[in-house]
Motif scaffolding. Structure first.
Motif, PDB file in Angstrom:
ATOM      1  N   ALA A  90      -7.880   5.501  27.752  1.00  0.00           N
ATOM      2  CA  ALA A  90      -7.829   4.033  27.664  1.00  0.00           C
ATOM      3  C   ALA A  90      -6.395   3.603  27.962  1.00  0.00           C
ATOM      4  O   ALA A  90      -5.445   4.089  27.331  1.00  0.00           O
ATOM      5  CB  ALA A  90      -8.265   3.552  26.290  1.00  0.00           C
ATOM      6  N   PHE A  91      -6.202   2.724  28.905  1.00  0.00           N
ATOM      7  CA  PHE A  91      -4.869   2.303  29.323  1.00  0.00           C
ATOM      8  C   PHE A  91      -4.385   1.152  28.448  1.00  0.00           C
ATOM      9  O   PHE A  91      -4.995   0.078  28.409  1.00  0.00           O
ATOM     10  CB  PHE A  91      -4.878   1.865  30.782  1.00  0.00           C
ATOM     11  CG  PHE A  91      -5.252   2.998  31.728  1.00  0.00           C
ATOM     12  CD1 PHE A  91      -4.376   4.041  31.969  1.00  0.00           C
ATOM     13  CD2 PHE A  91      -6.487   3.002  32.352  1.00  0.00           C
ATOM     14  CE1 PHE A  91      -4.718   5.064  32.835  1.00  0.00           C
ATOM     15  CE2 PHE A  91      -6.832   4.016  33.212  1.00  0.00           C
ATOM     16  CZ  PHE A  91      -5.949   5.069  33.458  1.00  0.00           C
ATOM     17  N   VAL A  92      -3.310   1.379  27.717  1.00  0.00           N
ATOM     18  CA  VAL A  92      -2.708   0.317  26.909  1.00  0.00           C
ATOM     19  C   VAL A  92      -2.099  -0.741  27.818  1.00  0.00           C
ATOM     20  O   VAL A  92      -2.224  -1.951  27.583  1.00  0.00           O
ATOM     21  CB  VAL A  92      -1.646   0.907  25.963  1.00  0.00           C
ATOM     22  CG1 VAL A  92      -0.989  -0.218  25.152  1.00  0.00           C
ATOM     23  CG2 VAL A  92      -2.271   1.951  25.048  1.00  0.00           C
ATOM     24  N   LEU A  93      -1.442  -0.295  28.850  1.00  0.00           N
ATOM     25  CA  LEU A  93      -0.916  -1.197  29.880  1.00  0.00           C
ATOM     26  C   LEU A  93      -1.670  -0.881  31.168  1.00  0.00           C
ATOM     27  O   LEU A  93      -1.282   0.022  31.915  1.00  0.00           O
ATOM     28  CB  LEU A  93       0.592  -0.985  30.079  1.00  0.00           C
ATOM     29  CG  LEU A  93       1.470  -1.281  28.847  1.00  0.00           C
ATOM     30  CD1 LEU A  93       2.932  -0.926  29.147  1.00  0.00           C
ATOM     31  CD2 LEU A  93       1.355  -2.752  28.465  1.00  0.00           C
ATOM     32  N   PRO A  94      -2.767  -1.578  31.413  1.00  0.00           N
ATOM     33  CA  PRO A  94      -3.620  -1.232  32.551  1.00  0.00           C
ATOM     34  C   PRO A  94      -2.869  -1.319  33.870  1.00  0.00           C
ATOM     35  O   PRO A  94      -2.177  -2.303  34.139  1.00  0.00           O
ATOM     36  CB  PRO A  94      -4.730  -2.293  32.484  1.00  0.00           C
ATOM     37  CG  PRO A  94      -4.712  -2.775  31.082  1.00  0.00           C
ATOM     38  CD  PRO A  94      -3.277  -2.720  30.647  1.00  0.00           C
ATOM     39  N   PRO A  95      -2.922  -0.267  34.694  1.00  0.00           N
ATOM     40  CA  PRO A  95      -2.278  -0.321  36.013  1.00  0.00           C
ATOM     41  C   PRO A  95      -3.054  -1.254  36.949  1.00  0.00           C
ATOM     42  O   PRO A  95      -4.285  -1.291  36.920  1.00  0.00           O
ATOM     43  CB  PRO A  95      -2.342   1.138  36.485  1.00  0.00           C
ATOM     44  CG  PRO A  95      -3.507   1.718  35.766  1.00  0.00           C
ATOM     45  CD  PRO A  95      -3.563   1.038  34.438  1.00  0.00           C
ATOM     46  N   GLU A  96      -2.315  -2.038  37.708  1.00  0.00           N
ATOM     47  CA  GLU A  96      -2.927  -2.961  38.658  1.00  0.00           C
ATOM     48  C   GLU A  96      -3.249  -2.227  39.954  1.00  0.00           C
ATOM     49  O   GLU A  96      -2.444  -1.447  40.461  1.00  0.00           O
ATOM     50  CB  GLU A  96      -1.986  -4.129  38.955  1.00  0.00           C
ATOM     51  CG  GLU A  96      -1.866  -5.124  37.832  1.00  0.00           C
ATOM     52  CD  GLU A  96      -3.117  -5.969  37.660  1.00  0.00           C
ATOM     53  OE1 GLU A  96      -3.981  -5.944  38.578  1.00  0.00           O
ATOM     54  OE2 GLU A  96      -3.256  -6.607  36.606  1.00  0.00           O
ATOM     55  N   THR A  97      -4.445  -2.469  40.449  1.00  0.00           N
ATOM     56  CA  THR A  97      -4.831  -1.947  41.754  1.00  0.00           C
ATOM     57  C   THR A  97      -5.215  -3.117  42.644  1.00  0.00           C
ATOM     58  O   THR A  97      -5.259  -4.272  42.203  1.00  0.00           O
ATOM     59  CB  THR A  97      -6.023  -0.985  41.629  1.00  0.00           C
ATOM     60  OG1 THR A  97      -7.186  -1.728  41.274  1.00  0.00           O
ATOM     61  CG2 THR A  97      -5.769   0.089  40.578  1.00  0.00           C
ATOM     62  N   ARG A  98      -5.519  -2.822  43.872  1.00  0.00           N
ATOM     63  CA  ARG A  98      -5.889  -3.894  44.797  1.00  0.00           C
ATOM     64  C   ARG A  98      -7.132  -4.622  44.331  1.00  0.00           C
ATOM     65  O   ARG A  98      -7.259  -5.834  44.527  1.00  0.00           O
ATOM     66  CB  ARG A  98      -6.118  -3.309  46.193  1.00  0.00           C
ATOM     67  CG  ARG A  98      -6.445  -4.367  47.273  1.00  0.00           C
ATOM     68  CD  ARG A  98      -6.741  -3.718  48.594  1.00  0.00           C
ATOM     69  NE  ARG A  98      -7.956  -2.925  48.514  1.00  0.00           N
ATOM     70  CZ  ARG A  98      -9.195  -3.447  48.645  1.00  0.00           C
ATOM     71  NH1 ARG A  98      -9.356  -4.739  48.829  1.00  0.00           N
ATOM     72  NH2 ARG A  98     -10.251  -2.674  48.567  1.00  0.00           N
ATOM     73  N   VAL A  99      -8.061  -3.907  43.679  1.00  0.00           N
ATOM     74  CA  VAL A  99      -9.332  -4.536  43.293  1.00  0.00           C
ATOM     75  C   VAL A  99      -9.341  -4.957  41.833  1.00  0.00           C
ATOM     76  O   VAL A  99     -10.348  -5.453  41.336  1.00  0.00           O
ATOM     77  CB  VAL A  99     -10.509  -3.590  43.570  1.00  0.00           C
ATOM     78  CG1 VAL A  99     -10.643  -3.337  45.055  1.00  0.00           C
ATOM     79  CG2 VAL A  99     -10.332  -2.286  42.808  1.00  0.00           C
ATOM     80  N   GLY A 100      -8.195  -4.766  41.109  1.00  0.00           N
ATOM     81  CA  GLY A 100      -8.139  -5.211  39.727  1.00  0.00           C
ATOM     82  C   GLY A 100      -7.495  -4.190  38.813  1.00  0.00           C
ATOM     83  O   GLY A 100      -7.228  -3.050  39.208  1.00  0.00           O
ATOM     84  N   PRO A 101      -7.206  -4.574  37.561  1.00  0.00           N
ATOM     85  CA  PRO A 101      -6.566  -3.654  36.613  1.00  0.00           C
ATOM     86  C   PRO A 101      -7.556  -2.591  36.093  1.00  0.00           C
ATOM     87  O   PRO A 101      -8.712  -2.904  35.794  1.00  0.00           O
ATOM     88  CB  PRO A 101      -6.104  -4.585  35.495  1.00  0.00           C
ATOM     89  CG  PRO A 101      -7.058  -5.730  35.537  1.00  0.00           C
ATOM     90  CD  PRO A 101      -7.416  -5.925  36.979  1.00  0.00           C
ATOM     91  N   GLN A 102      -7.058  -1.325  35.973  1.00  0.00           N
ATOM     92  CA  GLN A 102      -7.888  -0.258  35.398  1.00  0.00           C
ATOM     93  C   GLN A 102      -7.786  -0.316  33.880  1.00  0.00           C
ATOM     94  O   GLN A 102      -6.700  -0.266  33.327  1.00  0.00           O
ATOM     95  CB  GLN A 102      -7.414   1.119  35.889  1.00  0.00           C
ATOM     96  CG  GLN A 102      -7.654   1.371  37.366  1.00  0.00           C
ATOM     97  CD  GLN A 102      -7.313   2.816  37.749  1.00  0.00           C
ATOM     98  OE1 GLN A 102      -7.449   3.722  36.956  1.00  0.00           O
ATOM     99  NE2 GLN A 102      -6.854   2.995  38.991  1.00  0.00           N
TER     100      GLN A 102
END
Length: 444
Positions: A90-102
């Protein structure tokens, strides 16, 4: 292995149905290994039932059966794949991708041992199970041999007890004769006293024999895991056999003895572990599935906005460090060499056992022939002569007692000789792992 080929030993291991025997009360099928085949030749019904109980109830056999069952389970377990590994992130600080945050990711990975390691481990475990099967047969053969020897000893003690009781009756007659001679003034009172003292010594011997009978019966009950059960006393029967071909008997032993099958299986097991250790030089593989949860972007509309991610992965180990593997291979090689040396020692021990019996059995037969055919006649004639002389007043009680003791010793020695020969033949059957008489039994 110079004495016996690996192929012959393994063939015996496979041919002998070393199945687990159930309790007699269960009524299940009884296996026909060497011990069971020997039991089938026993003519005495009570003794055969006792031996069957020993095979079904003895704790030592039960212990090895449980170990064999455990080895069978290990053989099955050795083939299974390692458990899959599952991970959740579970990502505490979700990484941003082109299609949205994970927001989170899940992964499942399956390791796959390479180089046939699972099959090698299963083969080693199966060889351990086979070795334990053969060891069970070896224990059964040892216990049946011991129980049969104890039964013969019990029969001998019963016969010796009968002989001594008969002798008490004879001495009682001599005591009456001594008293009559003393009353008539032709004998000494000391004659009756000497005969009474001899009777007391016989009663002490009878008491000692009864104590030994109780101890032997207790040993037999211990072998079949019972206590306080009355043991039927078998007659001492010596099988009718001709001259023995000791060379052929030795060859039979080298094929039939379960100990050799067990040691052969352990040699092969050590070799299998060596192969398994060598396979550690081969890489292992892994496959995995990955799934990532992606939120929708709110700042901009892009193609596949918020679409989750799915991936497939594969991996391989790199067996770079070989020092430990080489050491394990060397250790298993030394273990195999030690097992081979132990096998040779077992073969030599069996040969020595049969050679000792080859010298012992003919000597017992020679001595028994003398005790049964020559000495009884001579000692009986001597006693008859002394009895006549004592009745006529030409001999004293000491001469009479000495002649009677001689005949008693001959009778007891003949009984002991028959028991010794029967026990030696039982030892021979245990030594060769096979019967030397037909299945129907027989005694002379």
């Amino acid at each position: 292995m110079n004495e016996i080929s690996r192929v012959a030993a393994v063939g015996v291991l496979i041919a002998l149905p070393f199945a687990v025997a159930e309790a007699v009360e269960g009524g299940s099928e009884v296996p026909t290994g060497p011990a069971d085949a020997i039991v089938a030749t026993v003519a005495d019904d009570h003794l055969r039932v006792l031996l069957t109980e020993v095979l079904a109830r003895n704790p030592e056999i039960a212990t090895h059966r449980a170990r064999m069952a455990a080895a069978g389970h290990r053989s099955t377990a050795a083939r299974k794949l390692p458990d899959p590994r599952a991970e959740l992130t579970a990502f505490v600080l979700p990484p941003e991708t082109r299609v949205g945050p994970q927001r989170a990711a899940a992964r499942v990975t399956q390791a796959i041992p390479g180089g046939g390691k699972r099959d090698a481990a299963a083969a080693a475990a199966e060889l351990e199970r086979q070795a334990l099967e053969a060891e069970i047969e070896a224990i059964k053969l040892k216990l049946v041999t011991r129980a049969r020897r104890l039964a013969v000893e019990l029969g001998y003690l019963a016969e010796a007890n009968r002989v001594l009781i008969d002798e008490l009756g004879v001495l009682a007659h001599y005591e009456e004769l001594a008293r009559a001679r003393y009353s008539a003034g032709s004998g000494l009172q000391m004659d009756a006293v000497r005969i009474q003292a001899e009777m007391t010594r016989l009663e002490t011997r009878i008491s000692g024999i009864n104590e030994r009978r109780a101890a032997v019966a207790a040993d037999l009950n211990l072998l079949r895991d019972r206590s306080g059960v009355v043991v039927a006393v078998p007659d001492v029967e010596v099988p009718s056999i001709g001259d023995l071909d000791w060379s052929s008997l030795t060859e039979v032993a080298l094929v039939s003895r379960p100990e050799l099958a067990a040691s052969t299986a352990r040699i092969d097991r050590a070799a299998a572990f060596g192969k398994l250790a060598a396979k550690e030089r081969s890489p292992d593989f892994s496959v995995g599935l990955t799934y990532a949860w992606v939120d929708t972007r709110t700042d901009v509309d892009v193609p596949d906005n918020g679409r989750d991610i799915f991936g497939i992965s594969g991996g391989v180990t790199i067996p770079l460090w070989s020092t430990a593997t080489d050491a394990e291979v060397a250790a298993n090689t030394e273990d195999r060499l030690a097992r081979e040396a132990s096998h040779r020692a077992a073969v030599a021990g069996i040969r020595r056992q049969i050679e000792a019996l080859a010298g012992r059995i003919p000597e017992i037969r020679r001595r028994l022939a003398l005790l049964e055919d020559v000495l009884p006649v001579q000692s009986a004639q001597a006693l008859t002569s002394v009895e006549a002389a004592y009745s006529a007043g030409r001999a004293d009680a000491l001469e009479l007692l000495e002649a009677e003791r001689t005949l008693l010793d001959v009778r007891l020695s003949a009984a002991r000789g028959r028991a010794d020969l029967a026990q030696a033949l039982i030892e021979l059957e245990g030594a060769i792992g096979s019967s030397i008489i037909p299945a129907s039994g027989g005694a002379q």
